[in-house]
Scaffold this motif. Structure first.
Motif, PDB file in Angstrom:
ATOM      1  N   PRO A 208      31.419 -39.860 -25.576  1.00  0.00           N
ATOM      2  CA  PRO A 208      31.725 -38.856 -24.557  1.00  0.00           C
ATOM      3  C   PRO A 208      32.735 -37.848 -25.072  1.00  0.00           C
ATOM      4  N   GLY A 209      32.538 -36.590 -24.666  1.00  0.00           N
ATOM      5  CA  GLY A 209      33.455 -35.546 -25.105  1.00  0.00           C
ATOM      6  C   GLY A 209      32.784 -34.194 -25.137  1.00  0.00           C
ATOM      7  N   ASP A 210      33.403 -33.262 -25.844  1.00  0.00           N
ATOM      8  CA  ASP A 210      32.898 -31.896 -25.950  1.00  0.00           C
ATOM      9  C   ASP A 210      31.872 -31.797 -27.074  1.00  0.00           C
ATOM     10  N   TYR A 211      30.733 -31.167 -26.753  1.00  0.00           N
ATOM     11  CA  TYR A 211      29.685 -30.869 -27.730  1.00  0.00           C
ATOM     12  C   TYR A 211      29.538 -29.351 -27.803  1.00  0.00           C
ATOM     13  N   TRP A 212      29.124 -28.878 -28.963  1.00  0.00           N
ATOM     14  CA  TRP A 212      28.955 -27.443 -29.161  1.00  0.00           C
ATOM     15  C   TRP A 212      27.509 -27.109 -29.515  1.00  0.00           C
ATOM     16  N   VAL A 213      27.022 -26.010 -28.954  1.00  0.00           N
ATOM     17  CA  VAL A 213      25.722 -25.449 -29.311  1.00  0.00           C
ATOM     18  C   VAL A 213      26.009 -24.188 -30.113  1.00  0.00           C
ATOM     19  N   ALA A 214      25.561 -24.161 -31.366  1.00  0.00           N
ATOM     20  CA  ALA A 214      25.836 -23.041 -32.269  1.00  0.00           C
ATOM     21  C   ALA A 214      24.549 -22.277 -32.547  1.00  0.00           C
ATOM     22  N   VAL A 215      24.584 -20.968 -32.340  1.00  0.00           N
ATOM     23  CA  VAL A 215      23.441 -20.089 -32.627  1.00  0.00           C
ATOM     24  C   VAL A 215      23.830 -19.202 -33.803  1.00  0.00           C
ATOM     25  N   SER A 216      23.030 -19.230 -34.863  1.00  0.00           N
ATOM     26  CA  SER A 216      23.308 -18.415 -36.046  1.00  0.00           C
ATOM     27  C   SER A 216      22.128 -17.509 -36.347  1.00  0.00           C
ATOM     28  N   VAL A 217      22.438 -16.343 -36.908  1.00  0.00           N
ATOM     29  CA  VAL A 217      21.428 -15.363 -37.288  1.00  0.00           C
ATOM     30  C   VAL A 217      21.636 -15.004 -38.749  1.00  0.00           C
ATOM     31  N   ALA A 218      20.561 -15.054 -39.534  1.00  0.00           N
ATOM     32  CA  ALA A 218      20.653 -14.820 -40.971  1.00  0.00           C
ATOM     33  C   ALA A 218      21.069 -13.387 -41.269  1.00  0.00           C
TER      34      ALA A 218
ATOM     35  N   ARG B  99      32.921 -32.747 -34.511  1.00  0.00           N
ATOM     36  CA  ARG B  99      32.605 -31.470 -35.154  1.00  0.00           C
ATOM     37  C   ARG B  99      31.665 -31.662 -36.343  1.00  0.00           C
ATOM     38  N   ASN B 100      30.800 -32.652 -36.205  1.00  0.00           N
ATOM     39  CA  ASN B 100      29.772 -32.950 -37.184  1.00  0.00           C
ATOM     40  C   ASN B 100      28.470 -32.296 -36.753  1.00  0.00           C
TER      41      ASN B 100
ATOM     42  N   GLY C  26      28.595 -29.690 -41.517  1.00  0.00           N
ATOM     43  CA  GLY C  26      29.376 -30.790 -40.980  1.00  0.00           C
ATOM     44  C   GLY C  26      28.807 -32.128 -41.391  1.00  0.00           C
ATOM     45  N   ALA C  27      29.670 -33.120 -41.603  1.00  0.00           N
ATOM     46  CA  ALA C  27      29.242 -34.457 -41.992  1.00  0.00           C
ATOM     47  C   ALA C  27      30.141 -35.485 -41.313  1.00  0.00           C
ATOM     48  N   LEU C  28      29.618 -36.706 -41.172  1.00  0.00           N
ATOM     49  CA  LEU C  28      30.309 -37.747 -40.422  1.00  0.00           C
ATOM     50  C   LEU C  28      30.157 -39.088 -41.114  1.00  0.00           C
TER      51      LEU C  28
END
Length: 436
Positions: free
Chosen positions: A312-322, A269-270, A128-130
């Motif tokens: 202010p707004g929705d934030y996401w915590v993303a967990v990834s596994v290789a 979504r950055n 993601g980029a902003l």
């Protein structure tokens, strides 16, 4: 100059869409769903017109080829406003893929660019980029230009012929009073959350379907995937998270220890890191397990902290596994994730009582200082949450049209091209190509 409109693009997609999609391949992990109303980006000379909202498209081929860059245009609704442009993509190449967003004024003046890339050193699936246009240190042309040109590409990546889906979000915010005494955000410190009894809550592979969490949840994340959880933040609040990975049983240690990484996504979504002092955002499912944590800066009218748009707004915590480097069956990594919104809800900026349009025109209908963010076609909001559509845009809002158009834009190609691809990435902040 003739330009393609969103409505025309949607109509063309609906007419050309196949009745069915080929889903017979792909033993590999499913890509993360990005969301957004499908559009087709144009060329530099004929960009596709967009309004505020969330849109989706597909990049094909290397980023160095101008023919493979998607061009869009956005017309400001408010004079001297800040325009947030965020792009998120599902990585295809595990080592040498990139997403890039660039913004220019209507006369071609560069307003800046930003990018994110993949590498074999970390397991993330999403990039993601902003870019924010309208900051005080921007070129005057970028502050005043009624129209902005947006280019989405694969950056400096070359030699790729695969397709890569992306979603583009555009949000407009009214100008804030100038504050010459403002200071850049100071270093902030880690808040290590205490865990409570973990509730089984499966993370989603979609931004829109991510479950809300405030406390501790547990799940199992398969290798080669990324899972999302959501939390809402208001002015004055910060996001703190903690991820605990247990020690791996000796019976499973015949294969390499899977690497685990946590990435945050702001309301645009950055992708970004919280940036707290002493934070740890990656580890492995091995003999010692892992205890990772990070904390964001609080949301304030400074708007930017590191790589994030702190609104202010929705934030996401993303967990990834290789993904496993061997042919062994993928491992499901057990995790416990604790998320909290810390701090008091305070410190909202003093937005103007009324706004004008570019060139002194009448300001947009529906604006109110209590709902300052333009997040959809004529839709104002107190925060940057959800993916609103205009009530009059029935074609864009209709789920059948979205599904059919999505097939036409590139779903069929993703099924074949993403099969078996190893999805890895690093948060390569130091290698990013430009500044806001």
């Amino acid at each position: 100059m003739m330009r393609r409109t969103v409505g025309a693009a949607l109509l063309a997609l609906a007419v050309a869409a196949p009745a069915t999609a080929d889903t017979t391949s792909s033993p590999g992990p499913e890509p993360t769903e990005l969301g957004g109303t499908p559009v087709v980006g144009g060329s530099a000379g004929q960009p596709t017109q967009l309004v505020a909202g969330l849109w989706s498209d597909t990049l094909v081929g290397p980023g160095e080829d101008p023919a493979n860059t998607r061009w869009f245009s956005y017309t400001r609704a408010m004079a001297q406003s800040r325009v947030f442009v965020g792009v998120v993509a599902s990585a295809v190449d595990p080592v040498n893929d990139q997403i890039r967003v660039e913004v220019r004024s209507s006369d071609g003046e560069a307003c800046g660019s930003y990018d994110d890339s993949t590498a074999s050193s970390a397991p993330g699936v999403l990039m993601g980029a902003l870019k924010v246009v309208g900051l005080e240190n921007d070129d005057p042309a970028c502050l005043s230009s009624p129209e902005l040109r947006i280019a989405v590409s694969r950056g400096s990546t070359s030699g790729l012929a695969s397709s890569m889906p992306f979603a583009l979000r555009v949000v407009e915010e009214p100008p804030l009073p100038s504050d010459d005494d403002s200071e850049p955000p100071a270093d902030h410190f880690l808040q290590t959350l205490a865990t409570d009894e973990a509730a089984p809550t499966a993370g989603a592979r979609s931004f829109d379907d991510a479950p809300s969490v405030d406390g501790t949840v547990r799940d199992q994340v398969p290798q080669g995937t990324e899972r999302l959880w959501k939390v809402h933040l208001d002015w004055g609040q910060a996001l703190a998270w903690r991820l605990q990975v247990p020690s791996r049983p000796e019976s499973e240690t015949s294969t390499p220890d899977p690497q685990v990484e946590v990435t945050l996504f702001d309301p645009m979504r950055n992708a970004f890191d919280g940036g707290a002092v002493d934070a740890e955002t990656s580890g492995s499912y091995g003999f010692d397990g892992a205890d990772l944590s990070d904390t964001t800066a609080p949301i304030a009218d400074a708007q930017l902290s590191g790589d994030a748009a702190l609104v202010p707004g929705d934030y996401w915590v993303a967990v990834s596994v290789a993904t496993s480097p061997t042919d062994d069956a993928p491992i499901e990594v057990p995790i416990e994730l604790t998320v909290g919104a810390t701090g008091e809800k305070t410190g909202a900026p003093d937005f103007p009582d009324a706004v004008t349009g570019p060139g002194g025109r009448v300001g947009p209908a529906g604006y109110d200082k209590s709902t300052p963010f333009l997040v959809g076609d004529g839709v104002f909001s107190a925060d940057v949450s959800g993916t609103p559509t205009s009530p009059d845009d029935e074609a864009a809002a209709d789920p059948d049209v979205r599904r059919i158009a999505g097939f036409a834009v590139g779903a069929a190609s993703l099924v074949s091209l993403l099969a078996g691809v190893v999805l890895l990435r690093r948060r390569a902040r130091f290698s990013r190509a430009a500044a806001r």
